[in-house]
Design a protein around this motif. Sequence first.
Motif, short mmCIF file in Angstrom:
data_model
loop_
_atom_site.label_atom_id
_atom_site.label_comp_id
_atom_site.label_asym_id
_atom_site.label_seq_id
_atom_site.Cartn_x
_atom_site.Cartn_y
_atom_site.Cartn_z
N ALA A 128 31.15 47.59 39.41
CA ALA A 128 30.44 46.70 38.49
C ALA A 128 31.06 46.75 37.10
O ALA A 128 31.18 45.72 36.43
N VAL A 129 31.48 47.93 36.67
CA VAL A 129 32.10 48.06 35.35
C VAL A 129 33.46 47.39 35.33
O VAL A 129 33.83 46.70 34.38
N ILE A 130 34.23 47.55 36.40
CA ILE A 130 35.54 46.89 36.48
C ILE A 130 35.37 45.37 36.42
O ILE A 130 36.08 44.68 35.70
N ALA A 131 34.41 44.85 37.17
CA ALA A 131 34.18 43.41 37.18
C ALA A 131 33.78 42.92 35.79
O ALA A 131 34.24 41.87 35.33
N ALA A 139 34.42 39.26 42.62
CA ALA A 139 33.93 40.50 43.23
C ALA A 139 34.96 41.13 44.16
O ALA A 139 35.14 42.35 44.17
N THR A 140 35.67 40.30 44.94
CA THR A 140 36.66 40.83 45.88
C THR A 140 37.79 41.52 45.15
O THR A 140 38.25 42.59 45.55
N ALA A 141 38.23 40.91 44.04
CA ALA A 141 39.32 41.50 43.26
C ALA A 141 38.87 42.79 42.59
O ALA A 141 39.63 43.77 42.52
N ALA A 142 37.64 42.80 42.08
CA ALA A 142 37.11 44.02 41.45
C ALA A 142 37.04 45.15 42.47
O ALA A 142 37.34 46.31 42.16
N LYS A 143 36.67 44.83 43.70
CA LYS A 143 36.59 45.84 44.75
C LYS A 143 37.97 46.39 45.06
O LYS A 143 38.15 47.61 45.27
N ALA A 144 38.98 45.50 45.05
CA ALA A 144 40.35 45.95 45.30
C ALA A 144 40.82 46.88 44.19
O ALA A 144 41.46 47.90 44.43
N TRP A 145 40.51 46.53 42.95
CA TRP A 145 40.90 47.36 41.81
C TRP A 145 40.21 48.73 41.91
O TRP A 145 40.82 49.77 41.65
N ALA A 146 38.93 48.73 42.28
CA ALA A 146 38.21 50.00 42.43
C ALA A 146 38.85 50.85 43.53
O ALA A 146 38.90 52.08 43.42
N GLY A 147 39.35 50.20 44.57
CA GLY A 147 40.03 50.94 45.63
C GLY A 147 41.27 51.66 45.12
O GLY A 147 41.57 52.79 45.51
#
Length: 281
Positions: A128-131, A139-147
Motif C-alpha cells: 500500500a505504501v509503495i502504491a 496495484a499489479t505493478a506495486a505488488k511486483a515492486w514489493a516482491g
Amino acid sequence: MLKRDTSDIFRQRLLALIERSGLSRAQFAARAGLDRSTLSQLLSDVNVRLPRTETIARIAARHTVSIDWLLGLSQQDQVAADIVSQMAIEPDAGSPADERLLAWHEEARGFKVRYVPATLPDQVKTEAVIAHETGRLEATAAKAWAGIARARIMHAKRTEHEIEVCSPLQGLEGFARGEGIWRGLEAAERLAQLEQAAGLVEELYPAYRWFLFDNRERFSVPYTVFGPMRAALYVGDMYFVFTSTEHIRELSRHFDNLIRHARIQPNETGNYIRSLMKDVQ
C-alpha cells in the motif's frame, strides 16, 4: 597504497588479462606492442617497479580495460562509467534496472551493503505504501515492486550478508503524521506500515541494522554502497554508479559519519517506530 602493493596488483591483473584474452604471452605482448622480454619482466615476482605510463596506457587501450583497474584503483575493468535508468516496474515485465540492482546485491553477498533511502527503506515497505509513494503504479505493478523489496530482505536474512540503513528520523515522524508525500495515505495503512517496519527490523537484527540521524545535524542524498564493488547514487530518474575505489571509499566515510551521529541505534529502532504510532491520526 604502497608502491609494492600497486605493482603486485598490476601484475595480478595483467596475468588475469592475459588468461582472459586466450592468447599466448608472445601474442599478448605483440598485440600490446611490447617485447616478450618486457612482458616477462612485468610479470616477474621480484619486480617492484611499475612500467612507464605509456606502456600501461598501451596495454589498457589494446585490450580494452581501464588504467584504473590495472592499477587497482577501480574494481571494474570497463573503460566507461556506468549509468543506468531508474527502477521502473511494468506489469508482467521485469525492469532491466531492477535486475541490475538485484544483481548488485547478489554481487555484494558476503560484504556489507550500506543504504541511505530516498524515503522509507524499500526492504520494509508495504504494498500500500509503495502504491501511494509512486502514485503512477497500478496495484499489479506495486505488488511486483514489493516482491523485489522482499527479495532484498532475503539477502539480509542470509548470515553472510549485512545491510546497514541510515535515514533521518524526521522522515519517519512525517510519515506517522501523514505529512508531505504521505498526505492522503489512510491512517490504517500508516499504522500497518509502522508495525511491519518495527517487526522486520527486530526480526532481522543484527544482519539488518537501521540507524536514524537528525536531519538538522546531518544531510544525505540517497545512495547505496555495495561492499567494495560499487556505489550507486540515486538522482531521481537514474542511478549514477561508481566503481572507483576512491569514490566507494569516500561514500563509505560519509556513511560512517552518519552512523557516528545517529540519534537512534539499530537495537532501538523497532521501539522508536512503535512509539510513533500514537502520532497517527
